[in-house]
Design an enzyme around this catalytic site. Sequence first.
Site, PDB file in Angstrom:
ATOM      1  N   ASN A   4      -4.702   4.272  -7.351  1.00  0.00           N
ATOM      2  CA  ASN A   4      -4.159   5.630  -7.343  1.00  0.00           C
ATOM      3  C   ASN A   4      -2.839   5.644  -8.114  1.00  0.00           C
ATOM      4  O   ASN A   4      -1.829   5.160  -7.624  1.00  0.00           O
ATOM      5  CB  ASN A   4      -3.952   6.061  -5.876  1.00  0.00           C
ATOM      6  CG  ASN A   4      -3.260   7.403  -5.752  1.00  0.00           C
ATOM      7  OD1 ASN A   4      -3.146   8.157  -6.721  1.00  0.00           O
ATOM      8  ND2 ASN A   4      -2.797   7.720  -4.550  1.00  0.00           N
ATOM      9  N   TRP A   5      -2.879   6.213  -9.300  1.00  0.00           N
ATOM     10  CA  TRP A   5      -1.683   6.206 -10.168  1.00  0.00           C
ATOM     11  C   TRP A   5      -0.654   7.237  -9.731  1.00  0.00           C
ATOM     12  O   TRP A   5       0.451   7.257 -10.243  1.00  0.00           O
ATOM     13  CB  TRP A   5      -2.076   6.485 -11.617  1.00  0.00           C
ATOM     14  CG  TRP A   5      -2.982   5.497 -12.261  1.00  0.00           C
ATOM     15  CD1 TRP A   5      -3.645   4.453 -11.652  1.00  0.00           C
ATOM     16  CD2 TRP A   5      -3.331   5.435 -13.643  1.00  0.00           C
ATOM     17  NE1 TRP A   5      -4.392   3.767 -12.573  1.00  0.00           N
ATOM     18  CE2 TRP A   5      -4.215   4.343 -13.808  1.00  0.00           C
ATOM     19  CE3 TRP A   5      -2.997   6.199 -14.763  1.00  0.00           C
ATOM     20  CZ2 TRP A   5      -4.762   3.998 -15.052  1.00  0.00           C
ATOM     21  CZ3 TRP A   5      -3.539   5.868 -15.995  1.00  0.00           C
ATOM     22  CH2 TRP A   5      -4.409   4.771 -16.131  1.00  0.00           C
ATOM     23  N   LYS A   6      -1.027   8.143  -8.868  1.00  0.00           N
ATOM     24  CA  LYS A   6      -0.144   9.236  -8.437  1.00  0.00           C
ATOM     25  C   LYS A   6       0.389  10.001  -9.667  1.00  0.00           C
ATOM     26  O   LYS A   6      -0.290  10.058 -10.683  1.00  0.00           O
ATOM     27  CB  LYS A   6       0.990   8.705  -7.555  1.00  0.00           C
ATOM     28  CG  LYS A   6       0.463   7.777  -6.448  1.00  0.00           C
ATOM     29  CD  LYS A   6       1.448   7.523  -5.378  1.00  0.00           C
ATOM     30  CE  LYS A   6       0.871   6.470  -4.435  1.00  0.00           C
ATOM     31  NZ  LYS A   6       1.619   6.367  -3.218  1.00  0.00           N
ATOM     32  N   HIS A  89      -5.190  12.377   1.182  1.00  0.00           N
ATOM     33  CA  HIS A  89      -4.119  11.377   1.056  1.00  0.00           C
ATOM     34  C   HIS A  89      -2.886  11.858   1.837  1.00  0.00           C
ATOM     35  O   HIS A  89      -2.595  13.052   1.860  1.00  0.00           O
ATOM     36  CB  HIS A  89      -3.771  11.168  -0.417  1.00  0.00           C
ATOM     37  CG  HIS A  89      -2.876   9.987  -0.641  1.00  0.00           C
ATOM     38  ND1 HIS A  89      -1.519  10.049  -0.433  1.00  0.00           N
ATOM     39  CD2 HIS A  89      -3.147   8.718  -1.020  1.00  0.00           C
ATOM     40  CE1 HIS A  89      -0.989   8.866  -0.687  1.00  0.00           C
ATOM     41  NE2 HIS A  89      -1.953   8.036  -1.050  1.00  0.00           N
ATOM     42  N   GLU A  91       0.154  11.828   1.199  1.00  0.00           N
ATOM     43  CA  GLU A  91       1.141  12.595   0.421  1.00  0.00           C
ATOM     44  C   GLU A  91       0.688  14.049   0.279  1.00  0.00           C
ATOM     45  O   GLU A  91       1.515  14.958   0.243  1.00  0.00           O
ATOM     46  CB  GLU A  91       1.367  11.921  -0.942  1.00  0.00           C
ATOM     47  CG  GLU A  91       2.207  10.671  -0.780  1.00  0.00           C
ATOM     48  CD  GLU A  91       2.007   9.623  -1.853  1.00  0.00           C
ATOM     49  OE1 GLU A  91       1.427   9.920  -2.907  1.00  0.00           O
ATOM     50  OE2 GLU A  91       2.432   8.472  -1.609  1.00  0.00           O
ATOM     51  N   GLU A 160      -4.943   4.162   5.772  1.00  0.00           N
ATOM     52  CA  GLU A 160      -3.652   4.033   5.096  1.00  0.00           C
ATOM     53  C   GLU A 160      -2.519   4.427   6.037  1.00  0.00           C
ATOM     54  O   GLU A 160      -2.170   5.621   6.118  1.00  0.00           O
ATOM     55  CB  GLU A 160      -3.613   4.942   3.866  1.00  0.00           C
ATOM     56  CG  GLU A 160      -4.610   4.578   2.804  1.00  0.00           C
ATOM     57  CD  GLU A 160      -4.084   4.942   1.434  1.00  0.00           C
ATOM     58  OE1 GLU A 160      -3.930   4.052   0.605  1.00  0.00           O
ATOM     59  OE2 GLU A 160      -3.783   6.128   1.211  1.00  0.00           O
ATOM     60  N   GLY A 166       3.820   2.782  -0.211  1.00  0.00           N
ATOM     61  CA  GLY A 166       4.973   2.805  -1.107  1.00  0.00           C
ATOM     62  C   GLY A 166       6.225   2.180  -0.525  1.00  0.00           C
ATOM     63  O   GLY A 166       7.300   2.300  -1.113  1.00  0.00           O
ATOM     64  N   SER A 206       0.883  -0.632   0.338  1.00  0.00           N
ATOM     65  CA  SER A 206       1.643  -1.776  -0.208  1.00  0.00           C
ATOM     66  C   SER A 206       0.776  -3.017  -0.415  1.00  0.00           C
ATOM     67  O   SER A 206       1.211  -4.146  -0.161  1.00  0.00           O
ATOM     68  CB  SER A 206       2.856  -2.088   0.676  1.00  0.00           C
ATOM     69  OG  SER A 206       3.754  -0.995   0.661  1.00  0.00           O
ATOM     70  N   GLY A 227      -1.683   1.803  -4.654  1.00  0.00           N
ATOM     71  CA  GLY A 227      -0.874   2.784  -5.366  1.00  0.00           C
ATOM     72  C   GLY A 227      -0.031   2.106  -6.429  1.00  0.00           C
ATOM     73  O   GLY A 227      -0.481   1.847  -7.552  1.00  0.00           O
TER      74      GLY A 227
HETATM   75  C1  PEP Z   1      -1.486   4.951  -1.847  1.00  0.00           C
HETATM   76  O1  PEP Z   1      -0.816   5.783  -2.444  1.00  0.00           O
HETATM   77  O2  PEP Z   1      -2.608   5.251  -1.427  1.00  0.00           O
HETATM   78  C2  PEP Z   1      -0.937   3.615  -1.659  1.00  0.00           C
HETATM   79  C3  PEP Z   1      -1.598   2.788  -0.910  1.00  0.00           C
HETATM   80  O3  PEP Z   1       0.264   3.341  -2.283  1.00  0.00           O
HETATM   81  P1  PEP Z   1       1.009   1.911  -2.332  1.00  0.00           P
HETATM   82  O4  PEP Z   1      -0.009   0.856  -2.680  1.00  0.00           O
HETATM   83  O5  PEP Z   1       2.051   2.059  -3.376  1.00  0.00           O
HETATM   84  O6  PEP Z   1       1.565   1.654  -0.970  1.00  0.00           O
END
Ligand code: PEP
Length: 249
Positions: A4-6, A89, A91, A160, A166, A206, A227
Amino acid sequence: MGGNWKMNTTRAEARSLVGELLAELDGLRGVDIVILPPAPWLADAHDLLAGSTLRLGAQHAHWERAGAYTGAVSAHQLAGVVDHVLVGHSERRRLFHESDGATARLLSATLEAGLSPLLAVGETAGEREASETGAVLRRQLLAAVEGLERLDGRVAVAYEPVWAIGSGESATPSQAEEGCSIVRRVVAERFGPEAAARCRVLYGGSVSAANAAELALLPSVDGALVGGASLRAAEFAAICRALAASGAG
Ligand code: PEP
């Protein structure tokens, strides 16, 4: 495996990252890999990925097919460009106030559009401290699938924990295992053991090259949603290889 590049990358950066990922990962066996670039780069990515084993996903979509929804892109419009849509998600839930009901509408619309939903569920730090993790996962999951009579094999679920996203602080293996096994148990209660065995359950939060191998060996974890590390081709490739080697993916 999802990357997931966001809301990251310019168009040129996105094209170059897709090229690097293709060089690293095209043809890798034992894992299904989906990258989720920002919406404006999806058409470019679609063309660059043509003929490869890498799949494309959208980070979000709207559930209505078409109409007066300024700024939105529908799951229906995305069909033919992407294969997957990320649904719910944290976010989206936290920053854009998306409700459980909105998540359910998008999950159904994604299936109706012929696409594969990747549903994200997870508890906040406060909910974990209050011992509400199981209840939160159950509520989010059951709400998202409320309209479904059976669980289509295209639906995957990512556990998640919000506090792990993040933050650089991944869940411990036992926390990841616990969350993913709760997800599978709720799927089994709602749709039966066959659906639960078939449903792919991912861990996200993470994930990095340093912890991927350990997470991939967990019995309830079938894959990872990544992410930050998905923006670095070499690290994302290392995570994909760890998944493939573990047999989880
Ligand atoms: C995500 O945005 O779904 C995610 C898992 O981000 P990160 O790996 O940066 O924690």
